[in-house]
Write an enzyme that holds these catalytic residues in place. Structure first.
Site, PDB file in Angstrom:
ATOM      1  N   ARG A   1       1.751  -3.630 -26.737  1.00 41.72           N
ATOM      2  CA  ARG A   1       2.850  -2.709 -26.460  1.00 41.72           C
ATOM      3  C   ARG A   1       3.917  -3.286 -25.537  1.00 41.72           C
ATOM      4  O   ARG A   1       5.103  -2.966 -25.689  1.00 41.72           O
ATOM      5  CB  ARG A   1       2.279  -1.412 -25.864  1.00 41.72           C
TER       6      ARG A   1
ATOM      7  N   GLU B   1       0.882   4.473 -33.029  1.00 41.18           N
ATOM      8  CA  GLU B   1       0.831   3.076 -33.440  1.00 41.18           C
ATOM      9  C   GLU B   1       0.241   2.935 -34.842  1.00 41.18           C
ATOM     10  O   GLU B   1       0.450   1.938 -35.530  1.00 41.18           O
ATOM     11  CB  GLU B   1      -0.023   2.305 -32.433  1.00 41.18           C
TER      12      GLU B   1
ATOM     13  N   HIS C   1       5.408   2.693 -23.783  1.00 36.95           N
ATOM     14  CA  HIS C   1       5.066   2.715 -25.213  1.00 36.95           C
ATOM     15  C   HIS C   1       6.331   2.409 -26.004  1.00 36.95           C
ATOM     16  O   HIS C   1       7.392   2.986 -25.743  1.00 36.95           O
ATOM     17  CB  HIS C   1       4.514   4.080 -25.600  1.00 36.95           C
TER      18      HIS C   1
ATOM     19  N   ARG D   1       2.607   1.986 -37.688  1.00 40.44           N
ATOM     20  CA  ARG D   1       2.804   0.545 -37.907  1.00 40.44           C
ATOM     21  C   ARG D   1       1.549  -0.088 -38.494  1.00 40.44           C
ATOM     22  O   ARG D   1       1.625  -0.948 -39.369  1.00 40.44           O
ATOM     23  CB  ARG D   1       3.177  -0.137 -36.588  1.00 40.44           C
TER      24      ARG D   1
ATOM     25  N   ARG E   1      -2.645  -1.591 -21.765  1.00 42.07           N
ATOM     26  CA  ARG E   1      -3.721  -0.916 -22.472  1.00 42.07           C
ATOM     27  C   ARG E   1      -3.503  -1.018 -23.968  1.00 42.07           C
ATOM     28  O   ARG E   1      -2.407  -0.753 -24.467  1.00 42.07           O
ATOM     29  CB  ARG E   1      -3.786   0.566 -22.068  1.00 42.07           C
TER      30      ARG E   1
ATOM     31  N   HIS F   1       4.353   5.474 -20.554  1.00 41.55           N
ATOM     32  CA  HIS F   1       3.267   6.078 -21.324  1.00 41.55           C
ATOM     33  C   HIS F   1       1.946   6.145 -20.568  1.00 41.55           C
ATOM     34  O   HIS F   1       1.274   7.178 -20.596  1.00 41.55           O
ATOM     35  CB  HIS F   1       3.064   5.276 -22.622  1.00 41.55           C
ATOM     36  N   HIS F   2       1.550   5.091 -19.881  1.00 40.90           N
ATOM     37  CA  HIS F   2       0.214   5.056 -19.280  1.00 40.90           C
ATOM     38  C   HIS F   2       0.264   4.281 -17.972  1.00 40.90           C
ATOM     39  O   HIS F   2       0.929   3.247 -17.886  1.00 40.90           O
ATOM     40  CB  HIS F   2      -0.764   4.367 -20.239  1.00 40.90           C
TER      41      HIS F   2
END
Length: 573
Positions: A403, A379, A366, A382, A547, A507-508
Site C-alpha cells: 500500500r 484491495e 490506503h 485490484r 500492514r 487508513h491504519h
C-alpha cells in the site's frame, strides 16, 4: 432482517422505551423527530402524522456520504411510507450503518408520536471477571472467547454502535494451510506468509508476533466458521503484497466487516457477555501496578467496574488529526477512512502503568479511497483484475504492490488521484462491487471510448493501455510493472467498463501498545503489566512499517482470542 439493529436496540444505546407495545399505541397528529447514529454522526428523521396515520417522512439532518444518504432515503423512506412501519425493511447493501441509523430514527419518532417516554438506564458500581474496552472486532472476539469459557465479561463501547473500524473492512482475513485453500488447490506456506508480512512491514515487525499471527491463522478461520460464529470464509483471493492467494472472505468476495461484526456481536451475547454502548472508559484502575478495573462515563454520570483483568481493544488513532500530525507531520490534512471514534484514548490511560508504546510514527495510507469521501475501495478489486490509470489514461504502477508503494505512485500524479478501471467480468467476480454501485460510486461506459468521456481521459491512450494489459494477462507476464500473475486471471474485455476515482487517505495506525505473544501489555522494562492485555489496532509490532491487506482482520481476531485466553488464565490464578 435487521439483526444487528435489533441487538443494538435490545442492548440499547442509553435508553429503554417503556410503555405498551407500539402496535397497541395510537399515533398522535403532528411532526415528530427521531435520532439514530450513522457512520459519521447523528441522523435525524422527521415523520408527519395526520388523522392517526403517517403521511410523510424526511431525513432532515445527516453528515453521511451524500450518495449513501440519497440511496437510503430513496429505498428506506419510500418503503416506510408504504408500510407505515420499519419492521419489514432491510438495510441497504453498502449502507448498513446509515440505513440502521435511519431505521432507528424512524422508530424513535414513532415512539415519541405514541407518547412513549424514554427512561435513562442507571449504571451502578459493579464487578466482573474481565472488562473489555472497545466493541470492535478485537473486543467482540475476546468477549466471545472469554464468555464461552465461563468468565463474567463486560464490554464497554464509547460509540452508539459496535464494530468500530471493523465495520468498514472490505477485504478478508489472511491465513495459510487452511481447508479452504486446500479445497481450491491453492499452494501456500507459513514461511512465504511470514516473508510477505515482514517484507510488507519493511522488516520493522516483531517476528515473534508475526509468527504467532501466522501459526494461529488457519485455526482462527476454522474457529470463525464454527456454529458458535457461523462465518462464511469460503472465497479465497489475492491481495497486495501477498505471493499467494490467502485472503479468506464471504462467498463471491463480499465485504468481511459487514458480514463478521454482526456474527461476533450475536455470538458474544449468546455466550453471556454484556455489551454497553455509549459507555466511555475514562480511566483504567490500578492496585499496586495491577490493572483491576475501569472508570466509566455515560449520560447518567460515572461509575466504576472492578475486574480481575482488563483487555484494551480500543483501536487506533486514525481519526485524531492532532495525534496523526504529532507522530507524522507529513500526513497533516489527509482524509481518513477511520470511524470518528478512532481517537487513541487508551494511550493516556496506560501511562500510570509505564506501558511501552512502539512505532507510533508508522501510519498507513490506503491507496484506493473514493476521492473526497473517505470510502475505501477494497484491495480485492485490484486482486480480481482492476488496474489503475492516471488522467493521461496510462498505468503507472504495479497495482498489487504494497500500500505504501501504490499510494506514493498515486500521489506522484499531478492530480494526486487516479482511476480504478475494470470491466463487467471483474464486477461479476466480486460481490463488493455491488456495494459501490449502490452508493453511486461507479462511472460507466458501454465501451472504453464512452468511459473515457465519462472520466475525462484520452480515449486513444486508454484503449492502448487496456490492450497492452490484456496482452500481459494472456502472456501471464507484465513487462511494464511486474504485476503478480495470480492477480491477472482475466482480461479487461467484457463491456460495460467501469471506473472509480480514488486518492490515498489515512487508513491504519501500525504503532501502539507493545505486547508479547500472549497479548500481555509490556512496560518500558519489557515486563508484563499484571492484569492488562491488549489486542487489535491499539497494539504495535505486528505490522511494522506497512500492514498487508487481510492481516488486520487476522490480527484483531487472533490476538483478541489470545488476549481472552491469557486473561482467563490470569483470572484463574
Amino acid at each position: 432482517m435487521k439483526l444487528s439493529k435489533i441487538f443494538s436496540l435490545f442492548l440499547s444505546i442509553l435508553f429503554l422505551f417503556v410503555s405498551c407495545e407500539k402496535e397497541q399505541s395510537s399515533l398522535r397528529d403532528g411532526m415528530f423527530i427521531g435520532k439514530g447514529h450513522g457512520r459519521n454522526g447523528t441522523v435525524e428523521v422527521s415523520i408527519t402524522v395526520s388523522g392517526g396515520k403517517i403521511i410523510d417522512a424526511e431525513i432532515i439532518k445527516d453528515i453521511e456520504s451524500p450518495n449513501i444518504a440519497e440511496i437510503a432515503k430513496k429505498r428506506i423512506i419510500e418503503k416506510f411510507l408504504r408500510d407505515g412501519s420499519t419492521s419489514m425493511i432491510d438495510a441497504v447493501s453498502g449502507a448498513t450503518i446509515t440505513s440502521n441509523a435511519i431505521l432507528d430514527a424512524l422508530d424513535e419518532a414513532i415512539a415519541i408520536s405514541q407518547g412513549i417516554k424514554k427512561t435513562s438506564i442507571i449504571y451502578k458500581d459493579s464487578e466482573c471477571d474481565i472488562v473489555i474496552i472497545g466493541a470492535g472486532g478485537a473486543g467482540l472476539t475476546a468477549a466471545t472467547e472469554a464468555a464461552s469459557r465461563g468468565a463474567k465479561v463486560l464490554v464497554l463501547e464509547k460509540m452508539p454502535i459496535v464494530g468500530g473500524n471493523s465495520n468498514f473492512s472490505t477485504g478478508g482475513i489472511n491465513a495459510c494451510y487452511t481447508k479452504e485453500q486446500e479445497r481450491l488447490g491453492i499452494k501456500d506456506s507459513k514461511e512465504v506468509f511470514f516473508n510477505d508480512t515482514m517484507r510488507g512491514g519493511q522488516y520493522l515487525n516483531d517476528p515473534d508476533l508475526v509468527r504467532t499471527l501466522i501459526d494461529n491463522s488457519a485455526a482462527m478461520v476454522e474457529w470463525l466458521q464454527t456454529p458458535m460464529i457461523g462465518a462464511d470464509l469460503s472465497d479465497v483471493g489475492a491481495f497486495g503484497g501477498a505471493t499467494n492467494k490467502r485472503i479468506h472472505r464471504p462467498k463471491g468476495g463480499g465485504a468481511i466487516g459487514a458480514h463478521l461484526i454482526p456474527l461476533l456481536q450475536k455470538a458474544a451475547l449468546k455466550q453471556g457477555a454484556e455489551i454497553r454502548l455509549n459507555n466511555k472508559v475514562i480511566d483504567i484502575l490500578s492496585n499496586n501496578g495491577r490493572a483491576c478495573g475501569v472508570r466509566v462515563a455515560y449520560e447518567g454520570g460515572e461509575y466504576t467496574v472492578h475486574s480481575k483483568a482488563v483487555i484494551v481493544a480500543t483501536g487506533g488513532f486514525g481519526a485524531n488529526p492532532e495525534m496523526i500530525e504529532f507522530y507524522q507531520a507529513s500526513l497533516a490534512g489527509f482524509a481518513t477512512t477511520n470511524h470518528k471514534g478512532a481517537t487513541g484514548d487508551a494511550f493516556k490511560m496506560v501511562e500510570k502503568f509505564d506501558a511501552q508504546l512502539i512505532q507510533m510514527e508508522q501510519i498507513q495510507i490506503h491507496p484506493t479511497v473514493v476521492k473526497g469521501t473517505g470510502i475505501m475501495i477494497t484491495e480485492a478489486l485490484r486482486g480480481n483484475g482492476a488496474i489503475l490509470v492516471n488522467k493521461a489514461g496510462r498505468r503507472f504502477v504495479n497495482e498489487m504492490e504494497t500500500r505504501d508503494i501504490v499510494s506514493a505512485a498515486v500521489l506522484k500524479n499531478p492530480e494526486r488521484s487516479a482511476y480504478l478501471l475494470f470491466d463487467q467480468s471483474v464486477r461479476d467476480s466480486l460481490k463488493a462491487v455491488e456495494t459501490y454501485a449502490n452508493q453511486n460510486l461507479l462511472s460507466e461506459g458501454a465501451n472504453l471510448v464512452e468511459l473515457s468521456r465519462a472520466i475525462a481521459v484520452d480515449a486513444v491512450a486508454l484503449e492502448y493501455t487496456v490492450d497492452q494489459y490484456n496482452k500481459a494477462v494472456q502472456a501471464k507476464k507484465d513487462p511494464d510493472f511486474g504485476r503478480n500473475p495470480e492477480s491477472m486471471e482475466r482480461t479487461l474485455s467484457n463491456p460495460p467498463f467501469y471506473a472509480i476515482e480514488i486518492e490515498p487517505a489515512i487508513h491504519h495506525t501500525m504503532g501502539g501498545l507493545k505486547i508479547n505473544t500472549r497479548a500481555q501489555v509490556l512496560n518500558k522494562l519489557g515486563l508484563p503489566i499484571p492484569g492488562l492485555f491488549a489486542a487489535g489496532e491499539v497494539t504495535g509490532g505486528v505490522h511494522g512499517g506497512q500492514r498487508l491487506g487481510g492481516n488486520a482482520v487476522a490480527d484483531i481476531c487472533i490476538f483478541g482470542k489470545i488476549a481472552a485466553d491469557s486473561a482467563i488464565e490470569f483470572v484463574s490464578k
